[in-house]
Design a protein around this motif. Structure first.
Motif, PDB file in Angstrom:
ATOM      1  N   GLU A 256     -22.980 -25.470   1.798  1.00  0.00           N
ATOM      2  CA  GLU A 256     -21.601 -26.268   2.125  1.00  0.00           C
ATOM      3  C   GLU A 256     -21.531 -26.787   3.979  1.00  0.00           C
ATOM      4  O   GLU A 256     -22.457 -26.301   4.458  1.00  0.00           O
ATOM      5  N   SER A 271     -13.691 -27.977   4.773  1.00  0.00           N
ATOM      6  CA  SER A 271     -14.470 -27.674   3.972  1.00  0.00           C
ATOM      7  C   SER A 271     -15.006 -29.375   3.645  1.00  0.00           C
ATOM      8  O   SER A 271     -14.004 -29.894   4.283  1.00  0.00           O
ATOM      9  N   ASP A 561     -16.038 -27.412  -3.889  1.00  0.00           N
ATOM     10  CA  ASP A 561     -16.280 -28.254  -2.715  1.00  0.00           C
ATOM     11  C   ASP A 561     -16.063 -29.504  -2.976  1.00  0.00           C
ATOM     12  O   ASP A 561     -16.036 -30.113  -2.041  1.00  0.00           O
TER      13      ASP A 561
END
Ligand code: ATP
Length: 587
Positions: A256, A271, A561
């Protein structure tokens, strides 16, 4: 400003599927908006109360709203529930209930945009004991004074169900036209937005100080920067050619992406889609707060799952355990992570995005190499100028569990929000014709049969077309799903069901259900073919034909994401089609 003006615009927008008309309605609305509320207006149109990274959420439970509707209309709870089960839409339910109001309020206050925003804000901030009662009271007070159609939109907003289909792209067009009379100024607005990820703030500055003032907007700690992205290259030769024969290699880790911001004692992680993810990684927050001595800093890196006993990189899926809101502390030890830093954007008051890759790397090394731990490390890098060196490094990368390589131009600056050849991704050669996976958004579904009765049997997927800001269909996928994942997707999709095809969706197949484009899946296919049915890349290869993915299969990765606008684009798909042809010529 009267809330009814906003509601009128929303009503007009709901009735149109033309993007140009949507923009025109927004322009009219902005022209009527007083200066002091333009910021709030932008958020309300986006269906939020502030930029995503602030995390001001409403998401009020249906039950609470039903109670408030009962309070305001004087109807019984059972009656409201009856209307709800008939309409299946709480906004509509509120409208009908208010039309049939059995009580009138003696003293009523005007319903203005300012008041609505203010009450929404209070609701989202109220928490803890007694907050349920407070929320119901606040909602009732607003509905008491609202006309039925106003109540409908208030409720839609509260439950997170305002589906107007407006992309940031159109919103920026509208701001440019309304406040500068020149659509091409969208580029200036977008650049500013890329720096601070807050369109409300950008609009406010634009209205107050004019278009030129946007050039002074710079990145700053605690406001996420829209991330720089990579282009795909086919082989080491192409990477070297595009990198002036001298490039930096880094592992492309599959985890991530995180942007780490520190300002004095405050540390936040964001994010790729600019949400605050700090609470999922408390150990990283602590590590940064304790170890980094710089007063302020913005860093970027990839968070990857690692073994509990060793430093081996684990598959991406393991990170899922860390994304549960509960058991964070317990999972912290069971599923440890490492953050591999690969960039620095800001340090001690200085924006360093204009400096070259090599200079930024030096800053990283000077400031961070002495604080490396198992939890936070610098990603290794290697400067090379030979194809052979790239091939060897790619082999090593794949052995340690990386997806491939990131090849970076040594003199490149960091360009927020851009996808360019300054960063290139080089993955292993696939046996299939398709050299890469695609990220596609779900736009429709067919019901399943047999074991999948009552669930979806096939999902219609789309790419993103940035020229028209739309989502043209590219394939139907039904394989690669476990029952568990299918269930998760089914439940997730419930929130995005529409009564008609979304205005930004372009597709001909008849579907049982249409969705707002929201959920992105990673797909692998065997090849890209010409299609008379699908609309992706229509006419770009052959007149009257679009492009489709043959034998698509879900890889198991839900790209939570990624925003729908970050899906594979028309340009990328057409490029992949050409790459596929080229590949066939060689072999
Ligand atoms: P893909 O679809 O190939 O997984 P993506 O669509 O998520 O990639 P890309 O722009 O194509 O995004 O690839 C860049 C992504 O790769 C970054 O967003 C980041 O998450 C990840 N990444 C892993 N290692 C690195 C690295 N060393 N430098 C930059 N990005 C990296």
């Amino acid at each position: 400003m009267d809330f009814s003006i906003l509601v009128e615009t929303f009503e007009k927008m709901e009735k149109t599927t033309s993007r140009l008309m949507l923009t025109d309605f927004l322009v009219d609305l902005f022209k009527k908006t007083p200066e002091n509320i333009v910021q709030q207006m932008v958020y309300l149109i986006q269906g939020k109360l502030g930029p995503d990274f602030i995390g001001l959420e409403l998401g009020i439970a249906d039950k609470m709203v039903i109670k408030a509707i009962a309070n305001s209309s004087g109807l019984k709870l059972s009656d409201i529930n009856k209307i709800f089960s008939k309409t299946g839409d709480l906004g509509k339910t509120s409208e009908i209930a208010l039309e049939n109001k059995t009580q009138t309020t003696l003293i009523s206050e005007d319903v203005s945009v300012e008041r609505v925003y203010d009450i929404f804000n209070k609701i989202s901030r109220s928490s803890g004991k007694g907050s349920q009662m407070t929320k119901i009271r606040l909602i009732s007070s607003l509905l008491n004074d609202s006309l039925p159609n106003e109540g409908k939109y208030i409720v839609k907003f509260l439950i997170g169900n305002l589906r107007l289909g407006i992309a940031d792209y159109s919103l920026m067009d509208a701001l440019a036209i309304a406040f500068t009379d020149n659509k091409s100024n969208r580029a200036v607005i977008e650049k500013a937005y890329n720096q601070i990820s807050d369109l409300g703030e950008v609009a406010n500055k634009l209205y107050k100080n004019g278009i030129k003032s946007l050039n002074t907007i710079r990145i700053e700690p605690l406001k996420p920067v829209r991330p720089m992205l990579a282009e795909r290259v086919l082989n080491p030769r192409e990477a070297l050619e595009r990198g002036n024969n001298r490039v930096a290699l880094e592992y492309k880790l599959d985890g991530e992406r995180a942007q780490i911001h520190k300002k004095k004692d405050q540390v936040n992680l964001y994010s790729r889609s600019l949400e605050n993810i700090t609470s999922y990684y408390p150990e990283l927050k602590k590590e940064f707060a304790n170890k980094i001595k710089n007063n302020s800093i913005i860093l970027e890196g990839e968070i990857v799952p690692i073994g509990a006993e060793n430093n081996q990189i684990k598959p991406f899926q393991e990170l899922m355990h860390r994304k549960r809101k509960h058991d964070i502390e317990k999972n912290l030890e069971k599923y440890p992570v490492s953050l591999f830093l690969f960039d620095v954007l800001y340090i001690d008051g200085d924006d360093v995005t204009d400096q070259s890759y090599l200079k930024r790397r030096k800053i990283l090394e000077n400031n961070l190499s002495n604080i490396e731990t198992r939890k936070i490390r610098l990603i290794p890098n290697k400067i090379v100028s030979q194809e052979r060196e790239i091939t060897d490094y790619l082999d090593t990368a794949l052995k340690i569990g990386a997806e491939g390589l990131m090849v970076k131009q040594t003199e490149s600056v960091y360009r927020a929000g851009a996808r360019e050849y300054a960063w290139m991704k080089l993955k292993k050669e696939y046996d299939a014709d398709l050299v890469d996976t695609l990220d596609l958004v779900i736009i429709g579904a067919l019901f399943g049969k047999g074991r999948r009765t009552g669930k979806y049997g096939a999902l219609l997927l789309a790419i993103y077309d940035s020229d028209t800001d739309s989502f043209p269909s590219v394939c139907k996928v039904g394989t690669g799903f476990t029952d568990e994942v299918l269930e998760t997707i089914y439940n997730e999709l419930k929130k995005h069901i529409l009564s008609h095809k979304h205005p930004r969706v372009s597709a001909t197949p008849n579907m049982d259900v249409w969705f707002e484009p929201k959920i992105v899946l990673e797909i692998i296919g065997s090849e890209i073919t010409l299609s008379p049915l699908h609309r992706a890349g229509l006419n770009s290869i052959k007149e009257g034909y679009g492009l489709a993915i043959r034998f698509p299969k879900f890889t198991g990765k839900i790209r939570s994401d990624k925003l729908p606008e970050q899906c594979t684009t028309t340009r990328e798909l057409v490029e992949m089609y050409h790459e596929q042809i080229k590949k066939r010529e060689i072999s």
